[in-house]
Design an enzyme around this catalytic site. Structure first.
Site, PDB file in Angstrom:
ATOM      1  N   ASN A  92       0.799  -1.219   0.000  1.00 56.33           N
ATOM      2  CA  ASN A  92       0.000   0.000   0.000  1.00 56.33           C
ATOM      3  C   ASN A  92       0.835   1.274   0.000  1.00 56.33           C
ATOM      4  O   ASN A  92       0.345   2.337  -0.385  1.00 56.33           O
ATOM      5  CB  ASN A  92      -0.930  -0.013   1.233  1.00 56.33           C
ATOM      6  CG  ASN A  92      -1.584   1.321   1.482  1.00 56.33           C
ATOM      7  OD1 ASN A  92      -2.463   1.747   0.742  1.00 56.33           O
ATOM      8  ND2 ASN A  92      -1.156   2.006   2.538  1.00 56.33           N
ATOM      9  N   TYR A 172       2.784  10.008 -11.172  1.00 53.10           N
ATOM     10  CA  TYR A 172       2.023   9.147 -10.254  1.00 53.10           C
ATOM     11  C   TYR A 172       1.228   8.102 -11.026  1.00 53.10           C
ATOM     12  O   TYR A 172       1.243   6.911 -10.699  1.00 53.10           O
ATOM     13  CB  TYR A 172       1.100  10.018  -9.406  1.00 53.10           C
ATOM     14  CG  TYR A 172       0.159   9.247  -8.512  1.00 53.10           C
ATOM     15  CD1 TYR A 172       0.621   8.584  -7.383  1.00 53.10           C
ATOM     16  CD2 TYR A 172      -1.210   9.200  -8.791  1.00 53.10           C
ATOM     17  CE1 TYR A 172      -0.245   7.886  -6.552  1.00 53.10           C
ATOM     18  CE2 TYR A 172      -2.084   8.505  -7.976  1.00 53.10           C
ATOM     19  CZ  TYR A 172      -1.593   7.849  -6.855  1.00 53.10           C
ATOM     20  OH  TYR A 172      -2.459   7.153  -6.050  1.00 53.10           O
ATOM     21  N   ALA A 174       1.813   6.914 -13.932  1.00 50.92           N
ATOM     22  CA  ALA A 174       2.723   5.934 -14.526  1.00 50.92           C
ATOM     23  C   ALA A 174       3.071   4.839 -13.528  1.00 50.92           C
ATOM     24  O   ALA A 174       3.119   3.649 -13.887  1.00 50.92           O
ATOM     25  CB  ALA A 174       3.988   6.628 -15.022  1.00 50.92           C
TER      26      ALA A 174
END
Length: 291
Positions: A92, A172, A174
């Protein structure tokens, strides 16, 4: 689709000190799971661990920078030592960047990929061998925890922008597309082993995400002003959907069904997508004070 009994299962969460990571830790504790938390902010991490214990579950907090594979390995090793097993990994940890692609430096691209993409890879590479040590479902006649084919579950926090990049969030997006690609390939590769892979695609969450963008770049706004209320959700809502996917594994979790269909439409109609994003880019530049 199997139904997994989560009682006494163990989840390791990177980026577990706030936002979706912290909310998922508490949702998993309520579902009967023990929780290992890895992050750099130990004060916040200990607070989340205490909340997990308040639900009657065991918790472990480990200082972990996901850009360092040795620290990630140590986090997974500590989890197995503490609980004796690892059932679920939730990769995460990550952050956002509000900047035009042409203005984003090589160093900034590499830094965000080191955390969002390589941090995910480090976690998978450390956790997968532990899951492969679990008993072969065939050897237990499929009776353990109510599943006929289960040895573990890898959950990757991607994003809605993995499907359609948003202006000023190119770097981001990508990283999130790369995560989604890894999830898709890995899902097929390890399915015969009884290990599930799920990618999660949240929309904007009401958490520290946008504030962290602002702090990193010295801005007053990290993009939250550009995100209307209908395009945001609470971390708790995302966590609830993640727990549901742990009980009944699925390939993808889209906490916003309407956004999923909107993305499907824009992907199918690239001309429309380009028009919408051009209009959106102008608003973003104005509100985010980006030239």
């Amino acid at each position: 689709m199997p139904h997994i009994d989560l009682t006494n299962r163990v989840i390791a969460i990177t980026g577990g000190s706030s936002g979706i990571g912290a909310a998922t830790a508490l949702a998993c504790a309520k579902a009967g799971m023990h929780v290992a938390l890895g992050a750099r902010r130990m004060d916040k991490l200990h607070d989340v661990a205490q909340q997990v214990r308040a639900h009657g579950r065991r918790a472990l907090a480990v200082n972990c920078d996901v850009t360092d594979p040795a620290q990630v390995q140590a986090f997974i090793d500590a989890t197995v030592k503490e609980f004796g097993r690892l059932d679920v990994l939730f990769a995460n940890a990550g952050y956002g960047l509000l900047k035009e692609v042409a203005s984003t430096t090589d160093a900034e691209f590499r830094e965000i990929f080191e955390t969002n993409f390589y941090g995910t890879l480090h976690a998978i590479r450390a956790a997968l061998p532990q899951m492969r040590k679990a008993p072969n479902p065939a050897a237990t006649n499929g009776l353990e925890h109510g599943s006929s084919n289960y040895r573990g579950h890898i959950v990757i926090c991607s994003s809605v922008v993995s499907e359609l990049a948003v202006p000023l969030h190119g770097a981001y997006a990508a990283t999130k597309s790369a995560q989604d690609s890894i999830a898709g390939a890995l899902r097929a590769e390890i399915a015969p082993e009884g290990i599930f892979v799920t990618s999660v695609h949240p929309i904007g969450t009401r958490s520290e995400f946008f504030q962290q963008i602002a702090r990193r770049e010295g801005r007053e706004s990290g993009g939250a002003a550009n995100t209307p209320d209908f395009a945001t959700q609470t971390p708790e809502h995302v966590a609830k959907r993640i727990v549901a996917a742990l009980r009944r594994p699925r390939a993808e979790v889209w906490p916003s069904v309407s956004t999923r269909w909107a993305m499907a439409l824009l992907t199918a109609l690239p001309g429309l997508a380009a028009f919408v994003m051009r209009r959106f880019a102008a608003k973003l530049r104005k509100n985010a004070q980006v030239k």
